[in-house]
Design a protein around this motif. Structure first.
Motif, PDB file in Angstrom:
ATOM      1  N   HIS A 189      85.565  13.022   9.762  1.00 24.24           N
ATOM      2  CA  HIS A 189      85.717  12.618   8.362  1.00 24.24           C
ATOM      3  C   HIS A 189      86.670  11.433   8.200  1.00 24.24           C
ATOM      4  O   HIS A 189      86.497  10.634   7.276  1.00 24.24           O
ATOM      5  CB  HIS A 189      86.145  13.812   7.512  1.00 24.24           C
ATOM      6  CG  HIS A 189      85.035  14.805   7.342  1.00 24.24           C
ATOM      7  ND1 HIS A 189      83.916  14.548   6.579  1.00 24.24           N
ATOM      8  CD2 HIS A 189      84.851  16.033   7.874  1.00 24.24           C
ATOM      9  CE1 HIS A 189      83.102  15.585   6.631  1.00 24.24           C
ATOM     10  NE2 HIS A 189      83.650  16.499   7.415  1.00 24.24           N
ATOM     11  N   TRP A 235      88.170   8.504  -3.152  1.00 31.35           N
ATOM     12  CA  TRP A 235      88.349   9.923  -3.443  1.00 31.35           C
ATOM     13  C   TRP A 235      87.447  10.825  -2.598  1.00 31.35           C
ATOM     14  O   TRP A 235      87.389  12.033  -2.816  1.00 31.35           O
ATOM     15  CB  TRP A 235      88.129  10.205  -4.922  1.00 31.35           C
ATOM     16  CG  TRP A 235      86.865   9.637  -5.490  1.00 31.35           C
ATOM     17  CD1 TRP A 235      86.742   8.459  -6.162  1.00 31.35           C
ATOM     18  CD2 TRP A 235      85.545  10.192  -5.432  1.00 31.35           C
ATOM     19  NE1 TRP A 235      85.436   8.245  -6.524  1.00 31.35           N
ATOM     20  CE2 TRP A 235      84.673   9.303  -6.092  1.00 31.35           C
ATOM     21  CE3 TRP A 235      85.009  11.358  -4.899  1.00 31.35           C
ATOM     22  CZ2 TRP A 235      83.307   9.537  -6.215  1.00 31.35           C
ATOM     23  CZ3 TRP A 235      83.651  11.587  -5.021  1.00 31.35           C
ATOM     24  CH2 TRP A 235      82.829  10.681  -5.674  1.00 31.35           C
ATOM     25  N   TYR A 236      86.756  10.253  -1.600  1.00 37.86           N
ATOM     26  CA  TYR A 236      85.893  11.037  -0.712  1.00 37.86           C
ATOM     27  C   TYR A 236      86.656  12.259  -0.214  1.00 37.86           C
ATOM     28  O   TYR A 236      87.718  12.143   0.381  1.00 37.86           O
ATOM     29  CB  TYR A 236      85.407  10.148   0.443  1.00 37.86           C
ATOM     30  CG  TYR A 236      84.817  10.883   1.613  1.00 37.86           C
ATOM     31  CD1 TYR A 236      83.760  11.755   1.449  1.00 37.86           C
ATOM     32  CD2 TYR A 236      85.318  10.697   2.897  1.00 37.86           C
ATOM     33  CE1 TYR A 236      83.204  12.433   2.532  1.00 37.86           C
ATOM     34  CE2 TYR A 236      84.777  11.350   3.984  1.00 37.86           C
ATOM     35  CZ  TYR A 236      83.729  12.226   3.792  1.00 37.86           C
ATOM     36  OH  TYR A 236      83.188  12.900   4.854  1.00 37.86           O
ATOM     37  N   GLY A 237      86.105  13.440  -0.409  1.00 33.37           N
ATOM     38  CA  GLY A 237      86.785  14.700  -0.145  1.00 33.37           C
ATOM     39  C   GLY A 237      86.861  15.148   1.301  1.00 33.37           C
ATOM     40  O   GLY A 237      87.424  16.187   1.600  1.00 33.37           O
ATOM     41  N   ARG A 238      86.269  14.390   2.211  1.00 35.17           N
ATOM     42  CA  ARG A 238      86.354  14.675   3.649  1.00 35.17           C
ATOM     43  C   ARG A 238      85.853  16.065   4.025  1.00 35.17           C
ATOM     44  O   ARG A 238      86.481  16.801   4.782  1.00 35.17           O
ATOM     45  CB  ARG A 238      87.768  14.434   4.154  1.00 35.17           C
ATOM     46  CG  ARG A 238      88.135  12.976   3.987  1.00 35.17           C
ATOM     47  CD  ARG A 238      89.553  12.683   4.303  1.00 35.17           C
ATOM     48  NE  ARG A 238      89.855  11.357   3.802  1.00 35.17           N
ATOM     49  CZ  ARG A 238      90.505  10.450   4.483  1.00 35.17           C
ATOM     50  NH1 ARG A 238      90.918  10.698   5.682  1.00 35.17           N
ATOM     51  NH2 ARG A 238      90.731   9.278   3.952  1.00 35.17           N
ATOM     52  N   ASN A 239      84.694  16.393   3.468  1.00 40.21           N
ATOM     53  CA  ASN A 239      83.966  17.592   3.856  1.00 40.21           C
ATOM     54  C   ASN A 239      82.480  17.289   3.658  1.00 40.21           C
ATOM     55  O   ASN A 239      82.118  16.256   3.101  1.00 40.21           O
ATOM     56  CB  ASN A 239      84.430  18.826   3.064  1.00 40.21           C
ATOM     57  CG  ASN A 239      84.177  18.694   1.584  1.00 40.21           C
ATOM     58  OD1 ASN A 239      83.034  18.607   1.141  1.00 40.21           O
ATOM     59  ND2 ASN A 239      85.249  18.664   0.796  1.00 40.21           N
ATOM     60  N   ASP A 244      80.080  18.680   1.832  1.00 39.51           N
ATOM     61  CA  ASP A 244      79.583  18.638   0.447  1.00 39.51           C
ATOM     62  C   ASP A 244      79.931  17.305  -0.213  1.00 39.51           C
ATOM     63  O   ASP A 244      79.098  16.688  -0.878  1.00 39.51           O
ATOM     64  CB  ASP A 244      80.149  19.788  -0.377  1.00 39.51           C
ATOM     65  CG  ASP A 244      79.562  21.129   0.001  1.00 39.51           C
ATOM     66  OD1 ASP A 244      78.421  21.171   0.518  1.00 39.51           O
ATOM     67  OD2 ASP A 244      80.238  22.156  -0.214  1.00 39.51           O
ATOM     68  N   ALA A 245      81.165  16.873  -0.019  1.00 36.66           N
ATOM     69  CA  ALA A 245      81.597  15.592  -0.589  1.00 36.66           C
ATOM     70  C   ALA A 245      80.824  14.441   0.040  1.00 36.66           C
ATOM     71  O   ALA A 245      80.452  13.486  -0.654  1.00 36.66           O
ATOM     72  CB  ALA A 245      83.095  15.406  -0.383  1.00 36.66           C
ATOM     73  N   HIS A 262      77.762  14.472   1.220  1.00 40.20           N
ATOM     74  CA  HIS A 262      76.424  14.441   0.619  1.00 40.20           C
ATOM     75  C   HIS A 262      76.475  13.831  -0.784  1.00 40.20           C
ATOM     76  O   HIS A 262      75.659  12.967  -1.117  1.00 40.20           O
ATOM     77  CB  HIS A 262      75.830  15.848   0.575  1.00 40.20           C
ATOM     78  CG  HIS A 262      74.496  15.900  -0.078  1.00 40.20           C
ATOM     79  ND1 HIS A 262      73.359  15.406   0.513  1.00 40.20           N
ATOM     80  CD2 HIS A 262      74.116  16.361  -1.290  1.00 40.20           C
ATOM     81  CE1 HIS A 262      72.327  15.576  -0.300  1.00 40.20           C
ATOM     82  NE2 HIS A 262      72.762  16.146  -1.401  1.00 40.20           N
ATOM     83  N   ASP A 263      77.427  14.276  -1.581  1.00 37.67           N
ATOM     84  CA  ASP A 263      77.555  13.745  -2.945  1.00 37.67           C
ATOM     85  C   ASP A 263      77.763  12.234  -2.934  1.00 37.67           C
ATOM     86  O   ASP A 263      77.144  11.509  -3.709  1.00 37.67           O
ATOM     87  CB  ASP A 263      78.709  14.418  -3.682  1.00 37.67           C
ATOM     88  CG  ASP A 263      78.432  15.879  -4.008  1.00 37.67           C
ATOM     89  OD1 ASP A 263      77.257  16.300  -3.942  1.00 37.67           O
ATOM     90  OD2 ASP A 263      79.400  16.597  -4.307  1.00 37.67           O
ATOM     91  N   CYS A 264      78.630  11.771  -2.054  1.00 34.63           N
ATOM     92  CA  CYS A 264      78.923  10.336  -1.996  1.00 34.63           C
ATOM     93  C   CYS A 264      77.728   9.541  -1.476  1.00 34.63           C
ATOM     94  O   CYS A 264      77.399   8.484  -2.022  1.00 34.63           O
ATOM     95  CB  CYS A 264      80.140  10.082  -1.109  1.00 34.63           C
ATOM     96  SG  CYS A 264      81.695  10.672  -1.807  1.00 34.63           S
TER      97      CYS A 264
END
Length: 91
Positions: free
Chosen positions: A18, A30-34, A36-37, A39-41
């Motif tokens: 990540h 703000w990418y959440g480093r998981n 799910d995040a 995929h969203d990004c």
């Protein structure tokens, strides 16, 4: 166009994966480093992105089932967003 090369020999854990992905200029700060995040990004990206996976066997050795989950996220993201492309290069 943005290209990211992920070498499974060099990625030793999830955090490192990540960290490398977070450096992609197309991902927001703000990418959440998981996954799910990720995929969203990726489904929101507006420019061409190529992700090249090298040494998939080593990636799986280091990350276990997380490597398969990561590849599934790339597949799902590329299906939803035609700007996302990925390739797993032969070992």
């Amino acid at each position: 166009m943005c290209t990211c090369i992920l070498n499974g020999k060099l990625i030793t854990d999830r955090e490192m994966l990540h960290e490398i992905l977070a450096e992609l200029p197309v991902l927001p700060s703000w990418y959440g480093r998981n996954l799910d995040a990720l995929h969203d990004c990726l489904t929101d990206v507006q420019e061409e992105v190529w992700i090249r996976i090298q040494n998939e066997n080593d990636l799986t050795l280091h990350l276990g089932n997380y490597a398969a989950a990561f590849l599934n996220v790339l597949a799902a993201s590329s299906e939803e967003n035609n700007k996302i492309h990925y390739v797993v290069e032969p070992d």
